[in-house]
Design an enzyme around this catalytic site. Structure first.
Site, PDB file in Angstrom:
ATOM      1  N   ASP A 162       0.823  -1.213   0.000  1.00  0.00           N
ATOM      2  CA  ASP A 162       0.000   0.000   0.000  1.00  0.00           C
ATOM      3  C   ASP A 162       0.856   1.261   0.000  1.00  0.00           C
ATOM      4  OD1 ASP A 162      -2.112  -1.842   0.327  1.00  0.00           O
ATOM      5  OD2 ASP A 162      -1.997  -1.681   2.501  1.00  0.00           O
ATOM      6  N   GLU A 176     -10.896   0.543  -4.207  1.00  0.00           N
ATOM      7  CA  GLU A 176     -10.180   1.033  -3.022  1.00  0.00           C
ATOM      8  C   GLU A 176      -8.951   1.803  -3.449  1.00  0.00           C
ATOM      9  OE1 GLU A 176      -9.552  -2.681  -1.048  1.00  0.00           O
ATOM     10  OE2 GLU A 176      -7.965  -3.293  -2.410  1.00  0.00           O
TER      11      GLU A 176
HETATM   12  C1  6LW Z   1      -5.811  -1.973   1.729  1.00  0.00           C
HETATM   13  C2  6LW Z   1      -6.376  -2.016   0.393  1.00  0.00           C
HETATM   14  C3  6LW Z   1      -5.498  -2.988  -0.199  1.00  0.00           C
HETATM   15  O1  6LW Z   1      -6.552  -1.257   2.632  1.00  0.00           O
HETATM   16  O2  6LW Z   1      -5.223  -3.908   0.727  1.00  0.00           O
HETATM   17  O3  6LW Z   1      -4.185  -3.561  -1.967  1.00  0.00           O
HETATM   18  C4  6LW Z   1      -5.737  -3.438   1.940  1.00  0.00           C
HETATM   19  N1  6LW Z   1      -5.024  -2.841  -1.366  1.00  0.00           N
HETATM   20  O4  6LW Z   1      -6.368  -0.855  -0.309  1.00  0.00           O
HETATM   21  C5  6LW Z   1      -4.844  -3.854   3.034  1.00  0.00           C
HETATM   22  O5  6LW Z   1      -3.507  -3.557   2.720  1.00  0.00           O
END
Ligand code: 6LW
Length: 504
Positions: free
Chosen positions: A8, A163
């Site tokens: 991240d 996300e």
């Molecule tokens: C994070 C999300 C993700 O919150 O994994 O790869 C989750 N993306 O954005 C946990 O790292």
């Protein structure tokens, strides 16, 4: 590349300097922060959350709980880091600092749901916060008050878990960079743009703009991206990826790592990828000397790479009690082993050798290769014996045991990638290879020795994300579970011959 459990990533530039942060989950201190001059060579300069008033991980914090994806930004002379402690129900929080090395402020809490908060400012000085969903809100970053929203904005192209949204104002447009498809092998990065942060967002002509799903590329799970513009006007994406190894379904043991890839702008849209293990070098390349192999424990404070599980009580460790040594006391909190004190660092290479010198007469202490509380291999010394203990889910087994001479001991853990695998079972049989051994199917083997005498060699697959689940990666370190133990030094040497050097 920042190898090992560094997922991240988020990046910002101030003048010639880049700063990058990553998630840290159940570990303390939290949110490692790195500095670079060229986006290729990174040096850890600290941890943003380095005191209990910023990071409270209660004893019940589960593996892969705690600190999720952070964002770092620089605005009006101040650094901002915003993240979510999912083991605390107060929502997101931001901390600020004048200097990236810190000190960072205590948290300002923002009472909004979801994860992956990010910040952007418009010309009027409004501060926009985005979260997974993705959702948009306007906040007062000084108080954490929500002034507008939250409202749903562009939901992505239909992949699961939209996300890691980041907003960027570039050339009269607001670009929304979004990840979707989940952080596993289906991970992808998509883009949309609008004239205002409030939207309406128009998707890019080609989405996703980056994914490695379904390819045979060595780097998989590419996503959770951030963008940065270099002083020469070139654009770069940093993102997470994983390098699974071994037989189907392949196992990732280092966790999700940080990678770099150049971005081209074509007709107002970013074009990017694929992501190579061999780094592209930006125009001005500032190589750094390799990090030292040995920590002698001569410094007055622990180096920033050292992490502990959930907390690091002051009475659980000392660098001054026995000068030149790290002394650990069995007072730390843990779920399955009360009094477990752990000082570890991320495994950053598939092939690596880790050694530590343990002083005479320890309590119960040793070296642990840990994925989480229920998945670790320990090389443990106690009562004149060294043993290797495997904990895999609900099972715990002593797999080797031998007496050791009184006096200091050198404990060694050696992670080695398995021999190249046959492309399929059929071709292995055709080649007369016979049964494929356990070791040959795992991603690596892990050998444990005491004073150079091999005690056991174990299949590394059981310390992988595919077995243990979760968002972290392997951490290797020193521990004590009874009494005290002093360590004279700790060596970490990555021995990969992988092409992770930049290409000019
Ligand atoms: C994070 C999300 C993700 O919150 O994994 O790869 C989750 N993306 O954005 C946990 O790292």
């Amino acid at each position: 590349m920042i190898g090992g459990f560094h997922p991240d990533p988020s990046v910002c530039r101030v003048g010639e300097d880049y700063y990058l942060v990553c998630s840290s989950f159940e570990y303390f201190p939290g949110v490692p922060i790195f500095h670079s001059r060229d986006l290729v060579h990174w040096r850890q300069i600290g941890n943003v959350l380095d005191r209990p008033s910023q990071l409270h991980l209660p004893p019940g914090t589960l593996a892969s709980g705690g600190i999720f994806a952070p964002t770092i930004r620089h605005h009006d002379g101040l650094f901002y880091m915003i993240t979510t402690n999912v083991s605390d129900d107060r929502g997101h929080f931001l901390v600020t600092a004048e200097r990236p090395e810190g000190p960072w402020s205590d948290p300002v809490w923002i009472d909004l749901p979801r994860v992956d908060p990010s910040l952007a400012w418009d010309e009027e000085g409004h501060c926009w916060l985005t979260t997974s969903g993705p959702r948009l809100a306007r906040i007062d970053p000084a108080s954490g008050e929500v002034l507008e929203g939250p409202v749903d904005i562009w939901p992505g192209t239909g992949g699961k878990y939209p996300e890691a949204p980041h907003l960027f104002q570039i050339g009269g447009w607001w670009y929304l960079l979004l990840s979707e498809g989940g952080t596993e092998r289906g991970h992808a990065v998509s883009i949309a743009r609008a004239r205002s942060p409030r939207g309406p967002f128009e998707p890019g002509p080609v989405n996703p703009i980056l994914t490695h799903r379904g390819t045979s590329r060595p780097i998989q799970s590419t996503g959770h991206a951030d963008l940065v513009c270099a002083p020469d006007g070139t654009w770069w994406m940093i993102l997470l990826g994983a390098r699974p190894r071994g037989y189907s379904p392949e196992f990732q043991v280092l966790g999700r790592e940080t990678f770099l890839v150049p971005v081209e702008w074509v007709d107002g849209w970013p074009v990017v990828g694929p992501v190579e293990e061999r780094h592209p070098a930006p125009a001005a390349w500032h190589p750094l000397p390799p990090p030292p192999v040995r920590d002698d424990f001569d410094a007055p404070v622990p180096a920033p790479c050292w992490i502990s599980v959930r907390s690091r009580p002051d009475d659980s460790w000392s660098l001054t009690e026995r000068p030149g040594r790290l002394t650990l006391h069995a007072t730390g909190p843990t779920l399955d082993r009360p009094g477990h004190t752990f000082f570890g660092r991320r495994q950053q290479h598939h092939d690596c050798r880790v050694s530590a010198r343990l002083d005479a007469d320890p309590g119960r202490a040793g070296l642990s290769v840990r994925l989480d509380e229920a998945h670790h291999y320990d090389l443990e010394v106690s009562g004149g014996e060294a043993s290797v203990i495997a904990r895999i889910g609900p099972l715990r087994q002593v797999v080797a045991r031998r007496p050791v001479a009184p006096g200091p001991l050198t404990l060694t853990v050696h992670c080695r990638t398995a021999d190249p695998l046959p492309p399929s079972v059929t071709s292995a049989a055709e080649a007369g290879a016979g049964p494929v051994g356990v070791g040959a199917r795992g991603p690596d083997t892990i050998a444990f020795s005491a004073d150079g005498v091999l005690l056991a060699e174990l299949d590394g697959r059981y310390l992988s994300t595919e077995v243990a689940t979760g968002f972290t990666g392997r951490v290797i370190g020193m521990y004590v579970t009874e009494g005290s133990a002093a360590f004279d030094w700790f060596d970490y040497e990555g021995t990969d011959d992988e092409p992770v050097v930049p290409v000019a």
